[in-house]
Design an enzyme around this catalytic site. Sequence first.
Site, PDB file in Angstrom:
ATOM      1  N   ARG A  54       0.799  -1.219   0.000  1.00 39.86           N
ATOM      2  CA  ARG A  54       0.000   0.000   0.000  1.00 39.86           C
ATOM      3  C   ARG A  54       0.833   1.272   0.000  1.00 39.86           C
ATOM      4  NH1 ARG A  54      -2.991  -3.221   1.660  1.00 39.86           N
ATOM      5  NH2 ARG A  54      -1.239  -3.842   2.911  1.00 39.86           N
ATOM      6  N   THR A  55       1.755   1.341   0.948  1.00 38.48           N
ATOM      7  CA  THR A  55       2.423   2.624   1.140  1.00 38.48           C
ATOM      8  C   THR A  55       3.215   3.001  -0.114  1.00 38.48           C
ATOM      9  OG1 THR A  55       2.511   2.186   3.487  1.00 38.48           O
ATOM     10  CG2 THR A  55       3.922   3.947   2.674  1.00 38.48           C
ATOM     11  N   LYS A  83      25.589  -3.819  -0.884  1.00 36.29           N
ATOM     12  CA  LYS A  83      27.065  -3.735  -0.987  1.00 36.29           C
ATOM     13  C   LYS A  83      27.651  -3.006   0.217  1.00 36.29           C
ATOM     14  CE  LYS A  83      26.948  -3.064  -6.018  1.00 36.29           C
ATOM     15  NZ  LYS A  83      27.233  -2.040  -7.028  1.00 36.29           N
ATOM     16  N   ARG A 104      11.288   3.923   3.370  1.00 38.01           N
ATOM     17  CA  ARG A 104      10.921   2.987   4.446  1.00 38.01           C
ATOM     18  C   ARG A 104      12.157   2.190   4.817  1.00 38.01           C
ATOM     19  NH1 ARG A 104       5.742  -0.896   4.694  1.00 38.01           N
ATOM     20  NH2 ARG A 104       4.877   1.112   5.266  1.00 38.01           N
ATOM     21  N   HIS A 132       5.116   6.053  11.567  1.00 36.17           N
ATOM     22  CA  HIS A 132       4.624   5.877  10.197  1.00 36.17           C
ATOM     23  C   HIS A 132       3.689   7.066   9.909  1.00 36.17           C
ATOM     24  CE1 HIS A 132       3.257   4.278   6.521  1.00 36.17           C
ATOM     25  NE2 HIS A 132       2.976   3.047   6.874  1.00 36.17           N
TER      26      HIS A 132
HETATM   27  C1  NCD Z   1       1.588  -0.808   8.282  1.00 32.71           C
HETATM   28  C2  NCD Z   1       3.082  -0.672   8.459  1.00 32.71           C
HETATM   29  O1  NCD Z   1       3.842  -0.880   7.532  1.00 32.71           O
HETATM   30  O2  NCD Z   1       3.483  -0.332   9.579  1.00 32.71           O
HETATM   31  N1  NCD Z   1       1.234  -1.010   6.948  1.00 32.71           N
HETATM   32  C3  NCD Z   1       0.999   0.070   6.165  1.00 32.71           C
HETATM   33  O3  NCD Z   1       1.891   0.786   5.800  1.00 32.71           O
HETATM   34  N2  NCD Z   1      -0.267   0.357   5.865  1.00 32.71           N
HETATM   35  C4  NCD Z   1       0.955  -1.759   9.203  1.00 32.71           C
HETATM   36  C5  NCD Z   1       1.456  -3.154   9.264  1.00 32.71           C
HETATM   37  O4  NCD Z   1       2.393  -3.534   8.543  1.00 32.71           O
HETATM   38  O5  NCD Z   1       0.893  -3.915  10.038  1.00 32.71           O
END
Ligand code: NCD
Length: 306
Positions: A54-55, A83, A104, A132
């Site tokens: 999703r993100t 590396k 991320r 997040h």
């Molecule tokens: C979440 C995350 O990555 O922290 N997912 C997301 O980005 N919607 C929640 C999760 O992984 O449980």
Amino acid sequence: MKKLRHMMNPLDFSVEELERLFDLAGNIERDMEGYSHKCDGRILATCFYEPSTRTRLSFETAMLRLGGKCMGFADANSSSAAKGESVADTIRVISCFADICAMRHPKEGAPMVAASKSTIPVINAGDGGHQHPTQTLTDLLTIRSLYGKLGGFTIGLCGDLKFGRTVHSLIEALSRYEGIRFIFISPNELKVPDYITEMLRQKGIDYEEVVRLEEVMSQLDFLYMTRVQKERFFNEEDYIRLKDFYILNKEKMALAKESMYILHPLPRVNEISVEIDDDPRAAYFRQVQYGMYVRMALILTLLGIE
Ligand code: NCD
């Protein structure tokens, strides 16, 4: 020259700035066409050192729908991290190629290190079990759209409150609004970290911690379900023991208000039974849609276009 801004934590934006961001997201939702060339010629880099559906795709579709282009990697092993390159060096390189970066990383604080070396805006797309912020923007916009305001409700956060970074960011962000009561529902092993309950106590914000969901269900205006964060456990036995601790099903939903909304950052594993998906109170797929609008608004804001 405009000051370079990043999004590391939802508190990086004042409540007024968030209002402007949500208003912009609302305008985008009503007039997608009108925004479809705002980022012509701009490039978003997505640097994902940890899995995501999703993100990452939400950022990419956000940029594409604004007329921009995207590049990046979805796996640390396909980048020079394999590396031994540091995040600090990678972002210096990315800064030469892109106009904005969403990152991320499994290590808490890595996107902050990147931001400190970057010459382009960096967005924290999740750092370990820490924060997040763009999921929180999504959650806030969803609540605001469904409930009409941010404040004056009881929210239950259920599941893995220890490792769930979406939970940590959301509680911090909601602590700035009036009249919110928090109910934390988790097994004892997965309670919300002390630094968060300490912050709530200091601010005089009402919260309660319980183990059983059934006990508090009828009080909730929002139920924020979360997945047990398998990847952050130190041993598999604990994960197996705790993973199915909560399963939201029709029986439990019968105890909830007719007006309650269920939120979930997704991905879901077992914590919400699929039989709930058609319940009008299930808002987690609508939440995904809001996530796209708010990321479009964030990209425009950080690039100084709106
Ligand atoms: C979440 C995350 O990555 O922290 N997912 C997301 O980005 N919607 C929640 C999760 O992984 O449980």
